[in-house]
Design a protein around this motif. Structure first.
Motif, PDB file in Angstrom:
ATOM      1  N   ARG A 163      -1.345 -60.684  15.931  1.00  0.00           N
ATOM      2  CA  ARG A 163      -1.831 -60.007  17.131  1.00  0.00           C
ATOM      3  C   ARG A 163      -2.417 -58.639  16.784  1.00  0.00           C
ATOM      4  NH1 ARG A 163       2.500 -60.314  19.807  1.00  0.00           N
ATOM      5  NH2 ARG A 163       2.039 -62.018  21.246  1.00  0.00           N
ATOM      6  N   MET A 164      -1.790 -57.930  15.866  1.00  0.00           N
ATOM      7  CA  MET A 164      -2.298 -56.621  15.440  1.00  0.00           C
ATOM      8  C   MET A 164      -3.610 -56.768  14.677  1.00  0.00           C
ATOM      9  SD  MET A 164       1.279 -54.854  14.211  1.00  0.00           S
ATOM     10  CE  MET A 164       0.418 -53.453  13.506  1.00  0.00           C
ATOM     11  N   ILE A 165      -3.704 -57.789  13.836  1.00  0.00           N
ATOM     12  CA  ILE A 165      -4.938 -58.019  13.084  1.00  0.00           C
ATOM     13  C   ILE A 165      -6.101 -58.314  14.035  1.00  0.00           C
ATOM     14  CG2 ILE A 165      -6.085 -59.570  11.444  1.00  0.00           C
ATOM     15  CD1 ILE A 165      -3.379 -59.896  10.054  1.00  0.00           C
ATOM     16  N   ALA A 166      -5.825 -59.075  15.088  1.00  0.00           N
ATOM     17  CA  ALA A 166      -6.878 -59.472  16.019  1.00  0.00           C
ATOM     18  C   ALA A 166      -7.551 -58.275  16.692  1.00  0.00           C
ATOM     19  CB  ALA A 166      -6.309 -60.417  17.079  1.00  0.00           C
ATOM     20  N   VAL A 167      -6.805 -57.210  16.925  1.00  0.00           N
ATOM     21  CA  VAL A 167      -7.368 -56.066  17.651  1.00  0.00           C
ATOM     22  C   VAL A 167      -7.882 -54.976  16.711  1.00  0.00           C
ATOM     23  CG1 VAL A 167      -5.924 -56.500  19.660  1.00  0.00           C
ATOM     24  CG2 VAL A 167      -5.105 -54.937  17.899  1.00  0.00           C
ATOM     25  N   LEU A 168      -7.816 -55.186  15.403  1.00  0.00           N
ATOM     26  CA  LEU A 168      -8.289 -54.166  14.455  1.00  0.00           C
ATOM     27  C   LEU A 168      -9.746 -53.749  14.691  1.00  0.00           C
ATOM     28  CD1 LEU A 168      -6.742 -55.003  10.955  1.00  0.00           C
ATOM     29  CD2 LEU A 168      -6.383 -52.967  12.353  1.00  0.00           C
ATOM     30  N   PRO A 169     -10.682 -54.688  14.967  1.00  0.00           N
ATOM     31  CA  PRO A 169     -12.069 -54.263  15.180  1.00  0.00           C
ATOM     32  C   PRO A 169     -12.266 -53.301  16.348  1.00  0.00           C
ATOM     33  CG  PRO A 169     -11.982 -56.619  14.751  1.00  0.00           C
ATOM     34  CD  PRO A 169     -10.566 -56.161  14.920  1.00  0.00           C
ATOM     35  N   LEU A 170     -11.284 -53.203  17.248  1.00  0.00           N
ATOM     36  CA  LEU A 170     -11.401 -52.270  18.369  1.00  0.00           C
ATOM     37  C   LEU A 170     -11.426 -50.823  17.899  1.00  0.00           C
ATOM     38  CD1 LEU A 170      -8.925 -53.749  21.017  1.00  0.00           C
ATOM     39  CD2 LEU A 170     -11.415 -53.758  21.122  1.00  0.00           C
ATOM     40  N   PHE A 171     -10.860 -50.561  16.720  1.00  0.00           N
ATOM     41  CA  PHE A 171     -10.725 -49.193  16.246  1.00  0.00           C
ATOM     42  C   PHE A 171     -11.910 -48.740  15.410  1.00  0.00           C
ATOM     43  CE2 PHE A 171      -6.453 -51.008  16.709  1.00  0.00           C
ATOM     44  CZ  PHE A 171      -5.934 -50.145  17.668  1.00  0.00           C
ATOM     45  N   ALA A 172     -12.991 -49.480  15.465  1.00  0.00           N
ATOM     46  CA  ALA A 172     -14.188 -49.110  14.704  1.00  0.00           C
ATOM     47  C   ALA A 172     -15.421 -49.421  15.542  1.00  0.00           C
ATOM     48  CB  ALA A 172     -14.239 -49.876  13.381  1.00  0.00           C
ATOM     49  N   PRO A 173     -16.500 -48.681  15.357  1.00  0.00           N
ATOM     50  CA  PRO A 173     -17.738 -48.992  16.084  1.00  0.00           C
ATOM     51  C   PRO A 173     -18.312 -50.320  15.659  1.00  0.00           C
ATOM     52  CG  PRO A 173     -18.124 -47.300  14.426  1.00  0.00           C
ATOM     53  CD  PRO A 173     -16.647 -47.502  14.491  1.00  0.00           C
ATOM     54  N   SER A 174     -19.216 -50.858  16.476  1.00  0.00           N
ATOM     55  CA  SER A 174     -19.740 -52.197  16.220  1.00  0.00           C
ATOM     56  C   SER A 174     -20.451 -52.299  14.880  1.00  0.00           C
ATOM     57  CB  SER A 174     -20.701 -52.592  17.347  1.00  0.00           C
ATOM     58  OG  SER A 174     -21.841 -51.741  17.361  1.00  0.00           O
ATOM     59  N   VAL A 190     -19.674 -51.271  12.096  1.00  0.00           N
ATOM     60  CA  VAL A 190     -18.778 -51.478  10.953  1.00  0.00           C
ATOM     61  C   VAL A 190     -18.741 -52.949  10.565  1.00  0.00           C
ATOM     62  CG1 VAL A 190     -16.359 -51.427  10.226  1.00  0.00           C
ATOM     63  CG2 VAL A 190     -17.362 -49.445  11.350  1.00  0.00           C
ATOM     64  N   GLN A 191     -18.770 -53.839  11.578  1.00  0.00           N
ATOM     65  CA  GLN A 191     -18.794 -55.269  11.269  1.00  0.00           C
ATOM     66  C   GLN A 191     -20.060 -55.631  10.492  1.00  0.00           C
ATOM     67  OE1 GLN A 191     -17.688 -54.316  14.538  1.00  0.00           O
ATOM     68  NE2 GLN A 191     -15.656 -54.621  13.718  1.00  0.00           N
ATOM     69  N   VAL A 220     -25.444 -62.620  14.860  1.00  0.00           N
ATOM     70  CA  VAL A 220     -24.466 -63.473  15.561  1.00  0.00           C
ATOM     71  C   VAL A 220     -23.075 -63.301  14.948  1.00  0.00           C
ATOM     72  CG1 VAL A 220     -23.757 -65.861  15.945  1.00  0.00           C
ATOM     73  CG2 VAL A 220     -26.113 -65.173  16.399  1.00  0.00           C
ATOM     74  N   ILE A 221     -22.981 -63.374  13.623  1.00  0.00           N
ATOM     75  CA  ILE A 221     -21.668 -63.266  12.967  1.00  0.00           C
ATOM     76  C   ILE A 221     -21.057 -61.891  13.229  1.00  0.00           C
ATOM     77  CG2 ILE A 221     -20.471 -63.276  10.745  1.00  0.00           C
ATOM     78  CD1 ILE A 221     -22.644 -65.234   9.756  1.00  0.00           C
ATOM     79  N   ALA A 222     -21.869 -60.840  13.090  1.00  0.00           N
ATOM     80  CA  ALA A 222     -21.369 -59.489  13.335  1.00  0.00           C
ATOM     81  C   ALA A 222     -20.951 -59.308  14.791  1.00  0.00           C
ATOM     82  CB  ALA A 222     -22.431 -58.460  12.955  1.00  0.00           C
ATOM     83  N   LEU A 225     -17.535 -61.005  15.504  1.00  0.00           N
ATOM     84  CA  LEU A 225     -16.421 -60.182  15.038  1.00  0.00           C
ATOM     85  C   LEU A 225     -16.231 -58.958  15.930  1.00  0.00           C
ATOM     86  CD1 LEU A 225     -17.091 -60.323  11.190  1.00  0.00           C
ATOM     87  CD2 LEU A 225     -15.273 -61.497  12.445  1.00  0.00           C
ATOM     88  N   TYR A 226     -17.312 -58.441  16.470  1.00  0.00           N
ATOM     89  CA  TYR A 226     -17.254 -57.253  17.326  1.00  0.00           C
ATOM     90  C   TYR A 226     -16.574 -57.546  18.661  1.00  0.00           C
ATOM     91  CZ  TYR A 226     -19.158 -53.782  20.616  1.00  0.00           C
ATOM     92  OH  TYR A 226     -19.311 -52.841  21.597  1.00  0.00           O
ATOM     93  N   VAL A 227     -16.922 -58.652  19.309  1.00  0.00           N
ATOM     94  CA  VAL A 227     -16.388 -58.930  20.646  1.00  0.00           C
ATOM     95  C   VAL A 227     -15.112 -59.762  20.613  1.00  0.00           C
ATOM     96  CG1 VAL A 227     -18.679 -58.783  21.665  1.00  0.00           C
ATOM     97  CG2 VAL A 227     -17.799 -61.015  20.979  1.00  0.00           C
ATOM     98  N   PHE A 228     -14.761 -60.299  19.451  1.00  0.00           N
ATOM     99  CA  PHE A 228     -13.569 -61.148  19.356  1.00  0.00           C
ATOM    100  C   PHE A 228     -12.318 -60.481  19.921  1.00  0.00           C
ATOM    101  CE2 PHE A 228      -9.726 -62.213  16.989  1.00  0.00           C
ATOM    102  CZ  PHE A 228      -9.607 -63.560  17.256  1.00  0.00           C
ATOM    103  N   PRO A 229     -12.000 -59.232  19.556  1.00  0.00           N
ATOM    104  CA  PRO A 229     -10.750 -58.652  20.077  1.00  0.00           C
ATOM    105  C   PRO A 229     -10.732 -58.493  21.594  1.00  0.00           C
ATOM    106  CG  PRO A 229     -12.032 -56.998  18.902  1.00  0.00           C
ATOM    107  CD  PRO A 229     -12.656 -58.316  18.608  1.00  0.00           C
ATOM    108  N   TYR A 230     -11.894 -58.233  22.204  1.00  0.00           N
ATOM    109  CA  TYR A 230     -11.944 -58.118  23.664  1.00  0.00           C
ATOM    110  C   TYR A 230     -11.615 -59.463  24.314  1.00  0.00           C
ATOM    111  CZ  TYR A 230     -14.423 -53.758  22.670  1.00  0.00           C
ATOM    112  OH  TYR A 230     -14.774 -52.522  22.208  1.00  0.00           O
TER     113      TYR A 230
END
Length: 359
Positions: free
Chosen positions: A111-122, A124-125, A156-158, A161-166
């Motif tokens: 669960r913590m890994i899933a929300v990691l992208p939230l802590f970086a701007p888009s 970064v992906q 698409v891939i980036a 990864l960017y919207v996955f945590p949302y």
């Protein structure tokens, strides 16, 4: 007698006025910033989009909508957005289901890994993907692969990864809300696990699914960072606004594209708010929380999916961290702290500016 009644009523009137003023104060505190920082800029942009050398009119919109390049860019935006949102929703649903409805170990860690992208701007992906699969990417150079990441699939891939945590957070909340009695009834009626999923789980999470879809759609279609970093020659509406305003100083056309981009984003945001408000109407005071039961095959399959998604998320983020400690990527890979010296123009001031603006 009348004067006495009026004297007694005066304190009640004053209290009523004070209550009205107290109720209005939060509205004023919230409303003024919205007017100053949202409505006023939008009104200014809208007015600028109608500004032409001959005065106000629809000439800018006519020129843009009749431009074949603009129509192609609009198609590009929707092609990227729809595919990215669909892939992200499928991945996020599987991940959220594993976390909420299985007995898979290490669920809190995942669960913590899933929300990691939230802590970086888009971006970064996109930057992480370039460091891994770009022309001088770690995987491309190590294995001699000729992966061409730049363009449609890179965006698409980036974006996924960017919207996955949302999407994961919304769907995780939807899957956490369940009435065990419905599943017990389905089991007593002889429904298989797959049929229970199709007829009970999916309908019960339809509002969460709809909310996640609209949130992902809005985030991808308005995202600027990923297309600029990894898009190459593949242009979308968000990056075209930048090209028109910064690259060509064509503010009128930039505002026209901005207003066109605002329409689907605004519709998606409005629908998402209406849909997400209905999710908890499915639960009442008589509901019993669902407790997942152990199922080795289900848990194993979900664990494989979760591990693969987690590896993708961690790889993209950690390679950016790793590259920050490399002397010169990818030619001098020895450890170095020179990138943290902040000996560029303005030094560390941009960091403080970001913190100040965020606060």
């Amino acid at each position: 007698m009348t004067a006495l009644t009026a004297d007694r009523a005066a304190p009640a009137v004053r209290r009523s006025r004070r209550n009205r003023l107290a109720a209005m104060l939060p509205a004023v505190v919230v409303g003024l910033p919205l007017i100053l920082f949202v409505l006023f800029p939008l009104a200014h942009i809208l007015g600028r989009s109608f500004s032409t050398p001959d005065g106000f009119g629809l000439a800018n919109y006519a020129a843009m909508l009749g431009n074949e390049r603009f129509l192609r860019i609009t198609w590009n935006s929707f092609a990227v957005t729809l595919v990215s949102a669909a892939v992200a929703i499928v991945m996020a649903y599987a991940f959220a289901y594993a976390v909420q409805r299985s007995t898979m170990p290490l669920r809190n860690l995942f669960r913590m890994i899933a929300v990691l992208p939230l802590f970086a701007p888009s971006l970064v992906q996109a930057q992480g993907l370039v460091l891994l699969f770009g022309r001088n990417g770690l995987i491309n150079r190590t294995f001699g692969l000729g992966i061409d990441l730049y363009g449609y699939w890179g965006i698409v891939i980036a974006s996924v990864l960017y919207v996955f945590p949302y999407a994961f957070l919304i769907l995780s909340a939807a899957l956490a809300v369940a009435d065990a009695r419905i599943y017990e009834s389905a089991e007593m009626l002889g429904a298989s696990k797959w049929r229970a999923f199709r007829t009970v789980t999916l309908p019960a999470t339809r509002y969460g699914l709809a909310a996640a879809i609209f949130v992902c759609f809005t985030l991808v279609i308005t995202d600027f960072g990923n297309p600029m970093v990894i898009g190459g020659d593949y242009t979308v509406l968000a990056s075209e606004v930048y090209n028109q305003v910064i690259g060509q100083a064509n503010f009128e056309m930039g505002t026209v594209i901005g207003m066109v981009l605002l329409i689907p984003a605004a519709i998606a945001a409005i629908v998402e708010k209406r849909v997400s408000a209905k999710q908890y109407a499915l639960i009442n005071e008589h509901s019993r929380p669902l407790v997942p039961h152990k199922d080795r095959l289900r848990d194993a399959l979900l664990a494989v999916a979760v591990v693969l998604i987690s590896i993708a998320i961690l790889s993209v983020i950690l390679v950016v961290v790793f590259a920050s400690f490399v002397h010169l990527w990818p030619y001098r890979m020895n450890f170095s702290l020179r990138h943290y010296a902040f000996d560029v123009q303005n030094g560390i001031q941009p960091l403080w500016n970001s913190i100040y603006v965020s606060a």
